[in-house]
Design an enzyme around this catalytic site. Sequence first.
Site, PDB file in Angstrom:
ATOM      1  N   ARG A  22     -18.236 -18.827 -15.311  1.00 20.31           N
ATOM      2  CA  ARG A  22     -18.423 -18.899 -13.851  1.00 20.31           C
ATOM      3  C   ARG A  22     -18.266 -20.312 -13.288  1.00 20.31           C
ATOM      4  O   ARG A  22     -18.717 -20.587 -12.173  1.00 20.31           O
ATOM      5  CB  ARG A  22     -19.784 -18.303 -13.444  1.00 20.31           C
ATOM      6  CG  ARG A  22     -19.894 -16.808 -13.712  1.00 20.31           C
ATOM      7  CD  ARG A  22     -21.067 -16.199 -12.950  1.00 20.31           C
ATOM      8  NE  ARG A  22     -21.082 -14.757 -13.140  1.00 20.31           N
ATOM      9  CZ  ARG A  22     -21.840 -14.136 -14.051  1.00 20.31           C
ATOM     10  NH1 ARG A  22     -22.635 -14.850 -14.836  1.00 20.31           N
ATOM     11  NH2 ARG A  22     -21.814 -12.831 -14.171  1.00 20.31           N
ATOM     12  N   LYS A  41      -6.821 -26.968  -5.036  1.00 24.61           N
ATOM     13  CA  LYS A  41      -6.105 -25.700  -5.096  1.00 24.61           C
ATOM     14  C   LYS A  41      -5.637 -25.466  -6.530  1.00 24.61           C
ATOM     15  O   LYS A  41      -4.940 -26.296  -7.100  1.00 24.61           O
ATOM     16  CB  LYS A  41      -4.911 -25.704  -4.136  1.00 24.61           C
ATOM     17  CG  LYS A  41      -5.314 -25.605  -2.684  1.00 24.61           C
ATOM     18  CD  LYS A  41      -4.153 -25.845  -1.747  1.00 24.61           C
ATOM     19  CE  LYS A  41      -3.118 -24.763  -1.785  1.00 24.61           C
ATOM     20  NZ  LYS A  41      -2.090 -24.941  -0.736  1.00 24.61           N
ATOM     21  N   GLU A  93       7.591 -34.597  -2.315  1.00 25.22           N
ATOM     22  CA  GLU A  93       6.257 -34.371  -1.747  1.00 25.22           C
ATOM     23  C   GLU A  93       5.795 -35.577  -0.926  1.00 25.22           C
ATOM     24  O   GLU A  93       5.066 -35.426   0.065  1.00 25.22           O
ATOM     25  CB  GLU A  93       5.250 -34.066  -2.856  1.00 25.22           C
ATOM     26  CG  GLU A  93       5.510 -32.758  -3.603  1.00 25.22           C
ATOM     27  CD  GLU A  93       5.052 -31.520  -2.843  1.00 25.22           C
ATOM     28  OE1 GLU A  93       4.605 -31.655  -1.683  1.00 25.22           O
ATOM     29  OE2 GLU A  93       5.141 -30.416  -3.402  1.00 25.22           O
ATOM     30  N   LYS A  97      -3.256 -36.917   2.456  1.00 27.93           N
ATOM     31  CA  LYS A  97      -3.778 -35.623   2.019  1.00 27.93           C
ATOM     32  C   LYS A  97      -5.299 -35.582   2.120  1.00 27.93           C
ATOM     33  O   LYS A  97      -5.888 -34.553   2.481  1.00 27.93           O
ATOM     34  CB  LYS A  97      -3.331 -35.312   0.591  1.00 27.93           C
ATOM     35  CG  LYS A  97      -3.760 -33.915   0.154  1.00 27.93           C
ATOM     36  CD  LYS A  97      -3.009 -33.401  -1.037  1.00 27.93           C
ATOM     37  CE  LYS A  97      -3.361 -31.938  -1.288  1.00 27.93           C
ATOM     38  NZ  LYS A  97      -2.621 -31.374  -2.439  1.00 27.93           N
ATOM     39  N   GLU A 131      -7.986 -24.369   3.610  1.00 28.18           N
ATOM     40  CA  GLU A 131      -6.711 -24.028   4.244  1.00 28.18           C
ATOM     41  C   GLU A 131      -6.853 -22.939   5.309  1.00 28.18           C
ATOM     42  O   GLU A 131      -6.105 -21.973   5.335  1.00 28.18           O
ATOM     43  CB  GLU A 131      -5.691 -23.597   3.185  1.00 28.18           C
ATOM     44  CG  GLU A 131      -4.253 -23.768   3.630  1.00 28.18           C
ATOM     45  CD  GLU A 131      -3.255 -23.574   2.499  1.00 28.18           C
ATOM     46  OE1 GLU A 131      -2.526 -22.574   2.537  1.00 28.18           O
ATOM     47  OE2 GLU A 131      -3.204 -24.420   1.592  1.00 28.18           O
ATOM     48  N   ARG A 187      -4.708 -27.727   7.046  1.00 35.08           N
ATOM     49  CA  ARG A 187      -4.232 -27.931   5.672  1.00 35.08           C
ATOM     50  C   ARG A 187      -2.970 -27.126   5.378  1.00 35.08           C
ATOM     51  O   ARG A 187      -2.170 -27.500   4.516  1.00 35.08           O
ATOM     52  CB  ARG A 187      -5.329 -27.575   4.651  1.00 35.08           C
ATOM     53  CG  ARG A 187      -4.913 -27.905   3.217  1.00 35.08           C
ATOM     54  CD  ARG A 187      -6.044 -27.813   2.219  1.00 35.08           C
ATOM     55  NE  ARG A 187      -5.538 -28.107   0.886  1.00 35.08           N
ATOM     56  CZ  ARG A 187      -6.303 -28.182  -0.195  1.00 35.08           C
ATOM     57  NH1 ARG A 187      -7.608 -28.012  -0.121  1.00 35.08           N
ATOM     58  NH2 ARG A 187      -5.758 -28.453  -1.375  1.00 35.08           N
ATOM     59  N   ASN A 218       2.070 -27.266   3.554  1.00 32.86           N
ATOM     60  CA  ASN A 218       3.021 -26.336   2.946  1.00 32.86           C
ATOM     61  C   ASN A 218       4.411 -26.424   3.575  1.00 32.86           C
ATOM     62  O   ASN A 218       5.245 -25.544   3.348  1.00 32.86           O
ATOM     63  CB  ASN A 218       2.485 -24.902   3.047  1.00 32.86           C
ATOM     64  CG  ASN A 218       1.260 -24.699   2.176  1.00 32.86           C
ATOM     65  OD1 ASN A 218       1.279 -24.952   0.989  1.00 32.86           O
ATOM     66  ND2 ASN A 218       0.177 -24.248   2.793  1.00 32.86           N
ATOM     67  N   HIS A 274       7.421 -25.348   1.635  1.00 34.45           N
ATOM     68  CA  HIS A 274       6.976 -24.482   0.546  1.00 34.45           C
ATOM     69  C   HIS A 274       7.224 -22.998   0.811  1.00 34.45           C
ATOM     70  O   HIS A 274       7.440 -22.236  -0.130  1.00 34.45           O
ATOM     71  CB  HIS A 274       5.491 -24.718   0.257  1.00 34.45           C
ATOM     72  CG  HIS A 274       5.204 -26.040  -0.381  1.00 34.45           C
ATOM     73  ND1 HIS A 274       5.474 -27.251   0.234  1.00 34.45           N
ATOM     74  CD2 HIS A 274       4.672 -26.352  -1.589  1.00 34.45           C
ATOM     75  CE1 HIS A 274       5.119 -28.234  -0.572  1.00 34.45           C
ATOM     76  NE2 HIS A 274       4.639 -27.713  -1.676  1.00 34.45           N
ATOM     77  N   HIS A 295       9.061 -21.576  -2.217  1.00 33.37           N
ATOM     78  CA  HIS A 295       8.429 -20.642  -3.149  1.00 33.37           C
ATOM     79  C   HIS A 295       9.282 -19.404  -3.375  1.00 33.37           C
ATOM     80  O   HIS A 295       9.322 -18.855  -4.487  1.00 33.37           O
ATOM     81  CB  HIS A 295       7.054 -20.232  -2.630  1.00 33.37           C
ATOM     82  CG  HIS A 295       6.011 -21.291  -2.813  1.00 33.37           C
ATOM     83  ND1 HIS A 295       4.731 -21.158  -2.320  1.00 33.37           N
ATOM     84  CD2 HIS A 295       6.036 -22.480  -3.444  1.00 33.37           C
ATOM     85  CE1 HIS A 295       4.020 -22.226  -2.639  1.00 33.37           C
ATOM     86  NE2 HIS A 295       4.805 -23.049  -3.302  1.00 33.37           N
ATOM     87  N   HIS A 314       9.827 -27.657  -9.053  1.00 34.15           N
ATOM     88  CA  HIS A 314       9.099 -27.317  -7.827  1.00 34.15           C
ATOM     89  C   HIS A 314       9.465 -28.250  -6.673  1.00 34.15           C
ATOM     90  O   HIS A 314       9.751 -27.798  -5.558  1.00 34.15           O
ATOM     91  CB  HIS A 314       7.587 -27.384  -8.083  1.00 34.15           C
ATOM     92  CG  HIS A 314       6.763 -27.216  -6.849  1.00 34.15           C
ATOM     93  ND1 HIS A 314       6.734 -26.040  -6.116  1.00 34.15           N
ATOM     94  CD2 HIS A 314       5.944 -28.087  -6.195  1.00 34.15           C
ATOM     95  CE1 HIS A 314       5.935 -26.190  -5.072  1.00 34.15           C
ATOM     96  NE2 HIS A 314       5.442 -27.419  -5.090  1.00 34.15           N
TER      97      HIS A 314
END
Length: 346
Positions: free
Chosen positions: A112, A134, A176, A212, A222, A226, A230, A233, A237, A250
Amino acid sequence: MSQITISTQTTSYPVHISENENFEIIHNAKVLVVSNPRVAGLHLSKLLANISAKEVYVCTIPDGEQYKTMQSVEYILECAFSNKLDRSSLFVAFGGGVIGDIVGFASGIYQRGVGFIQVPTTLLAQVDSSVGGKTGVNNGFGKNLIGLFHQPQAVYASTSFLSTLPKREFAAGVSEIIKMAVCFDKEFFRFLESNRVEENLAYCIAKSIEIKARVVNQDEREQGIRAALNYGHTFGHVIENLTGYRNYLHGECVSIGMVMANTLAYKLSYISKEEMQKISKLLESYNLPTYHKIADCHIFYEKFFSDKKSRDSNLTFVLPEHLGAVKISNDIPKELVLEVLEEFSK
């Protein structure tokens, strides 16, 4: 060594930026270091020399986005269980963005949740993915669709690890950095136009993390601003998914995705043609790809709906308004998006 603090609603932790690997990780329980064979072969001995712990174990998983799967998570968990790590133990992610995302996820669900530290060894991971919490893995439906928010206890970004980085991997990280500048800092973009990242590494890494940090501090999970991180992205993606995570890195998909997003932004009069060309020119100066030929525009369009940012059948696009500003839109007509995709199918 400089330090930037990430402060969210749930936690606070330091990001250490240095030009050498002379940092120390002290932990009074067991530590599990997770890496891949390439990084371990180059740098593991340096890292282990910096760790002071009750016991230290090492687990390696294959290198590559195609291994960012639940199977890799299961293997890491097996390593942890077989070595009897408990809730006081610590995971260390030692590698690029793939390693960081997988280890962050595995540590978040092990018993957990246990603590983890990021030691990113690629430029992309240092400026972006290692910061912000993330985590996740890919599946057949898309990228990072299985995961959680799990903040690290610390990040150690040492530029010395980048000396062995292939040029293509380095450039993928630059995409990035450019993303950050386009969305949030016009002056930083101008700096990048006239200065090479490789000659100003510590500054560019620190600047990107500062940007950031400001965003994550406002919106950890997000729910708002935030999502602007992306940019590039949403398109990128889909390219990664449709090419099986094998054709591009990526950061290369993000580069193409930015150009696609710019094309859409231009059609909406958010961005000028001159600004659009400046962004493409900067990307191309690092030999980053700016075009991908789409085989079927309708299949590409339908893949958008696997994106985490899409809600109630509405697609969300992150688009530059002008250099240094960004707009999040979820009401763009399908016909206009398909018009953009058609331009990348010729």
